[in-house]
Write a protein that holds these residues in place. Sequence first.
Motif, PDB file in Angstrom:
ATOM      1  N   GLY A  13       0.799  -1.218   0.000  1.00  0.00           N
ATOM      2  CA  GLY A  13       0.000   0.000   0.000  1.00  0.00           C
ATOM      3  C   GLY A  13       0.827   1.260   0.000  1.00  0.00           C
ATOM      4  N   GLU A  14       0.470   2.184   0.867  1.00  0.00           N
ATOM      5  CA  GLU A  14       1.106   3.487   0.889  1.00  0.00           C
ATOM      6  C   GLU A  14       2.579   3.385   1.279  1.00  0.00           C
ATOM      7  N   PRO A  15       3.395   4.343   0.793  1.00  0.00           N
ATOM      8  CA  PRO A  15       4.821   4.352   1.155  1.00  0.00           C
ATOM      9  C   PRO A  15       5.046   4.403   2.665  1.00  0.00           C
ATOM     10  N   ALA A  16       4.179   5.100   3.391  1.00  0.00           N
ATOM     11  CA  ALA A  16       4.358   5.207   4.844  1.00  0.00           C
ATOM     12  C   ALA A  16       4.231   3.844   5.516  1.00  0.00           C
ATOM     13  N   ILE A  17       3.298   3.017   5.018  1.00  0.00           N
ATOM     14  CA  ILE A  17       3.150   1.665   5.564  1.00  0.00           C
ATOM     15  C   ILE A  17       4.393   0.841   5.272  1.00  0.00           C
ATOM     16  N   LYS A  18       4.898   0.957   4.061  1.00  0.00           N
ATOM     17  CA  LYS A  18       6.091   0.202   3.686  1.00  0.00           C
ATOM     18  C   LYS A  18       7.296   0.624   4.513  1.00  0.00           C
ATOM     19  N   LEU A  19       7.401   1.925   4.826  1.00  0.00           N
ATOM     20  CA  LEU A  19       8.503   2.406   5.665  1.00  0.00           C
ATOM     21  C   LEU A  19       8.383   1.859   7.081  1.00  0.00           C
ATOM     22  N   PHE A  20       7.164   1.802   7.587  1.00  0.00           N
ATOM     23  CA  PHE A  20       6.936   1.272   8.933  1.00  0.00           C
ATOM     24  C   PHE A  20       7.374  -0.192   9.009  1.00  0.00           C
ATOM     25  N   VAL A  21       6.931  -0.982   8.036  1.00  0.00           N
ATOM     26  CA  VAL A  21       7.289  -2.394   8.021  1.00  0.00           C
ATOM     27  C   VAL A  21       8.788  -2.569   7.817  1.00  0.00           C
ATOM     28  N   GLN A  22       9.387  -1.718   6.977  1.00  0.00           N
ATOM     29  CA  GLN A  22      10.820  -1.828   6.738  1.00  0.00           C
ATOM     30  C   GLN A  22      11.613  -1.570   8.005  1.00  0.00           C
ATOM     31  N   GLU A  23      11.133  -0.661   8.855  1.00  0.00           N
ATOM     32  CA  GLU A  23      11.817  -0.403  10.122  1.00  0.00           C
ATOM     33  C   GLU A  23      11.807  -1.643  11.005  1.00  0.00           C
ATOM     34  N   ALA A  24      10.681  -2.336  11.031  1.00  0.00           N
ATOM     35  CA  ALA A  24      10.617  -3.587  11.798  1.00  0.00           C
ATOM     36  C   ALA A  24      11.569  -4.623  11.224  1.00  0.00           C
ATOM     37  N   LEU A  25      11.631  -4.707   9.910  1.00  0.00           N
ATOM     38  CA  LEU A  25      12.543  -5.652   9.273  1.00  0.00           C
ATOM     39  C   LEU A  25      13.999  -5.291   9.555  1.00  0.00           C
ATOM     40  N   ASN A  26      14.296  -3.996   9.528  1.00  0.00           N
ATOM     41  CA  ASN A  26      15.668  -3.556   9.811  1.00  0.00           C
ATOM     42  C   ASN A  26      16.096  -3.945  11.220  1.00  0.00           C
ATOM     43  N   GLU A  27      15.200  -3.776  12.185  1.00  0.00           N
ATOM     44  CA  GLU A  27      15.528  -4.133  13.562  1.00  0.00           C
ATOM     45  C   GLU A  27      15.700  -5.645  13.703  1.00  0.00           C
ATOM     46  N   ALA A  28      14.862  -6.409  13.019  1.00  0.00           N
ATOM     47  CA  ALA A  28      14.999  -7.865  13.067  1.00  0.00           C
ATOM     48  C   ALA A  28      16.318  -8.308  12.439  1.00  0.00           C
ATOM     49  N   MET A  29      16.716  -7.647  11.361  1.00  0.00           N
ATOM     50  CA  MET A  29      17.982  -8.004  10.719  1.00  0.00           C
ATOM     51  C   MET A  29      19.173  -7.629  11.604  1.00  0.00           C
ATOM     52  N   LYS A  30      19.060  -6.518  12.333  1.00  0.00           N
ATOM     53  CA  LYS A  30      20.125  -6.152  13.272  1.00  0.00           C
ATOM     54  C   LYS A  30      20.242  -7.183  14.384  1.00  0.00           C
ATOM     55  N   LEU A  31      19.101  -7.672  14.852  1.00  0.00           N
ATOM     56  CA  LEU A  31      19.132  -8.708  15.886  1.00  0.00           C
ATOM     57  C   LEU A  31      19.750  -9.983  15.339  1.00  0.00           C
ATOM     58  N   GLU A  32      19.373 -10.357  14.121  1.00  0.00           N
ATOM     59  CA  GLU A  32      19.940 -11.550  13.488  1.00  0.00           C
ATOM     60  C   GLU A  32      21.457 -11.436  13.373  1.00  0.00           C
ATOM     61  N   SER A  33      21.923 -10.277  12.918  1.00  0.00           N
ATOM     62  CA  SER A  33      23.356 -10.062  12.753  1.00  0.00           C
ATOM     63  C   SER A  33      24.084 -10.155  14.084  1.00  0.00           C
ATOM     64  N   ALA A  34      23.495  -9.575  15.126  1.00  0.00           N
ATOM     65  CA  ALA A  34      24.125  -9.618  16.443  1.00  0.00           C
ATOM     66  C   ALA A  34      24.189 -11.044  16.980  1.00  0.00           C
TER      67      ALA A  34
END
Length: 272
Positions: free
Chosen positions: A144-165
Amino acid sequence: MSIHRVLAQAGIAMAHPKSSSHVRFAAVGDLHVHRDSAGSLHGFFAQAADEADALLLCGDLTDYGTAEEARILAAELSGVSVPIVAVLGNHDFESGTPGQVVEVLAQAGVRVLDGSICEIEGVGIAGVKGFGGGFGRGSLGAWGEPAIKLFVQEALNEAMKLESALAKLRTRRRIALLHYSPIAGTVQGEPVEIFPFLGSSRLEEPLLRYPMDAVFHGHAHRGTLQARTINDVPVYNVARPLLLRSRPGEPPYFLYELPREAAEEAAPPPAA
């Protein structure tokens, strides 16, 4: 009536002597330190340090994320002689200067993790703030809207940081430190309508791929103290308001201990 309850009714907290066979952590989140907090937490932190080998702080360290509040927290922590490990929370971003909060706390000896790791007496700790997005079938999708995609991407970014750690840890004993919850179980008690803002199942996914002993988070003040991931790892909600309400008469931090491991022991391989 137990001795613990008798002492609690008398306003006396029963001490837990440190152990030579176990490493003990005192975990708490959501301190929300503000201008009027000066002098109010020094004794609390001193008691936690007396009982534990390290202090774990699960975000929302400050109320508005200002350097002034961080300096007040640093002063309250000044008497703590054990290692202090922390992650930031959403409140620590409110003023747009989380870097200042981290800098002040780092100068006070606090290790603030953000997709990074540290080791305390043979126990590896991986830390991220985390983010929202909801749980299970209720997770928000990137559509949907870019704002929704940015919100979800932030969650994905945090999950990827946890995975990397987590991938960097080489210890047998492992703890994850978050602010947002990785599971719905520890936010139960909060209004269902705000579950998407309290955590994300995307944070649970990395925890399923690596051997873990425990996960600590805060944020959900009216949540549930303990639940488990899909693969049965204990998750503890250590938000200070929750600890104060759910365990009257006890100090509002959660004590958790792990057996001490020989430094030379190799860590198990990541789960398939």
